[in-house]
Scaffold this motif. Structure first.
Motif, PDB file in Angstrom:
ATOM      1  N   PHE A  38     -10.971  -8.615  -1.900  1.00 18.28           N
ATOM      2  CA  PHE A  38      -9.541  -8.799  -1.801  1.00 18.28           C
ATOM      3  C   PHE A  38      -8.937  -7.647  -1.007  1.00 18.28           C
ATOM      4  O   PHE A  38      -9.531  -6.576  -0.898  1.00 18.28           O
ATOM      5  CB  PHE A  38      -8.937  -8.892  -3.208  1.00 18.28           C
ATOM      6  N   PRO A  39      -7.749  -7.837  -0.456  1.00 14.16           N
ATOM      7  CA  PRO A  39      -7.138  -6.784   0.350  1.00 14.16           C
ATOM      8  C   PRO A  39      -7.000  -5.489  -0.445  1.00 14.16           C
ATOM      9  O   PRO A  39      -6.733  -5.512  -1.654  1.00 14.16           O
ATOM     10  CB  PRO A  39      -5.771  -7.367   0.711  1.00 14.16           C
ATOM     11  N   ASN A  40      -7.153  -4.354   0.231  1.00 14.15           N
ATOM     12  CA  ASN A  40      -7.000  -3.064  -0.442  1.00 14.15           C
ATOM     13  C   ASN A  40      -5.782  -2.308   0.069  1.00 14.15           C
ATOM     14  O   ASN A  40      -5.766  -1.078   0.121  1.00 14.15           O
ATOM     15  CB  ASN A  40      -8.266  -2.218  -0.277  1.00 14.15           C
ATOM     16  N   THR A  41      -4.754  -3.052   0.456  1.00 12.60           N
ATOM     17  CA  THR A  41      -3.515  -2.458   0.967  1.00 12.60           C
ATOM     18  C   THR A  41      -2.949  -1.488  -0.056  1.00 12.60           C
ATOM     19  O   THR A  41      -2.740  -1.843  -1.220  1.00 12.60           O
ATOM     20  CB  THR A  41      -2.479  -3.547   1.276  1.00 12.60           C
ATOM     21  N   ALA A  42      -2.670  -0.258   0.394  1.00  9.74           N
ATOM     22  CA  ALA A  42      -2.188   0.772  -0.529  1.00  9.74           C
ATOM     23  C   ALA A  42      -0.680   0.732  -0.700  1.00  9.74           C
ATOM     24  O   ALA A  42      -0.153   0.970  -1.793  1.00  9.74           O
ATOM     25  CB  ALA A  42      -2.616   2.152  -0.037  1.00  9.74           C
ATOM     26  N   GLU A  43       0.055   0.444   0.390  1.00 13.24           N
ATOM     27  CA  GLU A  43       1.507   0.543   0.361  1.00 13.24           C
ATOM     28  C   GLU A  43       2.137  -0.636  -0.375  1.00 13.24           C
ATOM     29  O   GLU A  43       1.700  -1.783  -0.246  1.00 13.24           O
ATOM     30  CB  GLU A  43       2.065   0.608   1.792  1.00 13.24           C
ATOM     31  N   ILE A  44       3.172  -0.349  -1.138  1.00 12.22           N
ATOM     32  CA  ILE A  44       3.931  -1.373  -1.850  1.00 12.22           C
ATOM     33  C   ILE A  44       5.331  -1.493  -1.262  1.00 12.22           C
ATOM     34  O   ILE A  44       5.813  -2.582  -0.980  1.00 12.22           O
ATOM     35  CB  ILE A  44       4.015  -1.037  -3.357  1.00 12.22           C
ATOM     36  N   PHE A  45       5.997  -0.347  -1.072  1.00 11.76           N
ATOM     37  CA  PHE A  45       7.306  -0.338  -0.415  1.00 11.76           C
ATOM     38  C   PHE A  45       7.438   0.955   0.368  1.00 11.76           C
ATOM     39  O   PHE A  45       7.274   2.046  -0.171  1.00 11.76           O
ATOM     40  CB  PHE A  45       8.442  -0.437  -1.438  1.00 11.76           C
ATOM     41  N   THR A  46       7.710   0.802   1.674  1.00 12.38           N
ATOM     42  CA  THR A  46       8.097   1.955   2.501  1.00 12.38           C
ATOM     43  C   THR A  46       9.550   1.704   2.898  1.00 12.38           C
ATOM     44  O   THR A  46      10.445   1.923   2.100  1.00 12.38           O
ATOM     45  CB  THR A  46       7.141   2.114   3.688  1.00 12.38           C
TER      46      THR A  46
END
Length: 478
Positions: A38-46
């Motif tokens: 599954f994606p390992n995107t770290a950012e939630i909100f910038t």
């Protein structure tokens, strides 16, 4: 360390133990098969939500008092970039809801967070208020890996906050990206605003000294009947940050691995539910029945502080106040009356994850359970009960001449008939420490009937002004 005697009202069966044989098998995977990732995107909100839809925020239910109109973005405030999340915390009497909160949810397939060790974000407040809850892992479905950081103090300047992940290896497909909840308890009812920015998962590599705990880190004892179940509470994980600060988060049972020392007495599920299974086995060396099991846990291979030593027994109980089993309905734990004469303040509070009753300026106060003000609460039929258990902690120095008196009223709605009194002298109590009492109901002078108990009154006439109580229940030893 306070030890709690757990007593339950479950019939003790005469049948023997049933044994189940579990047969397991293994199947290997072909080298040609790729396991799902599954994606390992770290950012939630910038400056905007990352990898989330425009409807990424889901509020708590307005029917429960949540305000849905105070959440938005702000282009005038940002830690980095041009935009932050702005949250306007309402006053308790706001007609649209008295608190605000909700979750940021990945509405897709979820994220692989196993490569990170913390959730981090920057925040500031319009005042130095406290936010009741920040965390992650809540998806409003099963909340299996929910983590919570409670009572976070905000500054009026931007500050970075760190929420450790108790065990990253568990988070292979997580959808609960962020959660918050805020009210005005710290501002005496005055609404305020706070901003959040740069929410992301990180691999800090600086978290140290993991110290998991169950039951608030206490070693508790209990007695319970066969087929009785109790859920382990107050689960947490503590880490030391790079700046030397300890951060403790609450964690769901799914992060822990639980174990029992004696499955013939008690089992424990992966959700932390302990069930008394049987009376135990005969020890071949002593010829005695071993009816005790010790429930422990580990988290990511680290032994958790706290344990539950539980013994199989046969006791009926009616609980007035306790954390560990269901309480009967009561009208209140702080029945106040006689303005101008009664001085007592306080009631039920949370003390380090353990609910207790705390009274100050005590001269007298009541726990009532007779249907005060039309509540519908029914009096207690304690006809079959033999004892009253109560834990007492004077929060001051106690003299031998001090006293704490318990008065029990029967047929409270029919003339407030005093059923009986029992007095504990100061010499029987420990200053600033807990003492447990198992008082035969026959010791209550004047007690002739127990079929409609409606109130329990505590009296000290201010000889002991500050006192805490816990684990108040009637029980019968069969």
């Amino acid at each position: 360390m306070k030890k709690i005697n757990l007593k339950y009202s479950i019939f003790f069966p005469v049948l023997g133990l049933l044994f189940a044989v579990l047969i397991s098998c293994e199947r290997g995977f072909s080298d040609d098969i790729d396991l799902a990732t599954f994606p390992n995107t770290a950012e939630i909100f910038t400056d905007t939500p990352v990898g989330l839809t425009d409807a990424f925020f889901i509020s708590f239910d307005p029917a429960g008092g949540a305000n849905t109109s105070g959440f938005g973005t702000d282009t005038n405030e940002a830690y980095e970039g041009s935009t932050s999340i702005r949250i306007d915390v309402p006053a308790p009497n706001d007609p649209e809801g008295g608190f605000i909160g909700g979750i940021f949810k990945d509405r897709g397939e979820g994220r692989d967070l196993t490569g990170y060790d913390a959730l981090t974000f920057w925040a500031k407040g319009s005042t130095t208020a406290t936010v009741g809850l920040f965390g992650f892992g809540t998806d409003f479905i099963d909340n299996k890996y929910a983590v919570a950081l409670t009572d976070t103090q905000l500054s009026t300047d931007w500050k970075k906050y760190v929420i450790p992940i108790p065990d990253p290896s568990k988070l292979v497909q997580e959808k609960g990206m962020f959660i918050f909840s805020a009210g005005t308890q710290s501002t005496n009812g005055a609404g305020f605003t706070f901003w959040i920015d740069e929410i992301r998962f990180e691999n800090l590599g600086t978290l140290g000294q993991p110290r998991p705990a169950i039951l608030g880190g206490q070693d508790q004892t209990g007695q319970a009947n066969i087929d009785t179940s109790v859920t382990l509470m107050n689960l947490s994980q503590t880490f030391n940050l790079a700046n030397g600060q300890d951060v403790t988060v609450s964690a769901t049972p799914a992060y822990f691995d639980f174990a029992t020392s004696n499955p013939f007495v008690a089992s424990v599920t992966d959700t932390g539910v302990v069930t008394v299974e049987g009376p135990g086995e005969i020890d071949p060396e002593t010829g005695m029945v071993d009816n005790t099991a010790v429930i422990t846990a580990t988290l990511a291979g680290v032994e958790a502080a706290g344990s539950l030593t539980i013994s199989s027994t046969n006791i009926d109980v009616i609980s007035i106040f306790s954390d560990v089993f269901a309480n009967v309905p009561v009208d209140n734990y702080n029945g106040f009356y006689l303005d101008g004469f009664q001085t007592t303040l306080g009631g039920a509070i949370d003390e380090g994850g353990n609910n207790i009753i705390d009274y100050t300026l005590l001269n007298f106060v009541a726990i009532e359970f007779y249907g005060r003000d039309g509540s519908g609460v029914q009096p207690i039929d304690a006809t079959d009960m033999t004892h009253l258990h109560i834990d007492i902690r004077p929060n001051e120095t106690v003299e031998a001449s001090d006293f704490f008196r318990i008065e029990i009223f029967n047929n409270f709605t029919q003339g407030s008939q005093l059923a009986g009194t029992f007095t504990i002298s100061g010499s029987e109590l420990l200053s600033n420490d807990w003492t447990g009492f198992d008082i035969p109901l026959s010791s209550f002078s004047g007690l002739t009937s127990k079929d409609a108990l409606g109130a329990m009154i505590f009296v000290s006439d201010a000889t002991i002004a500050n006192i805490s109580l816990d684990n108040i229940y009637f029980y019968s030893e069969n």
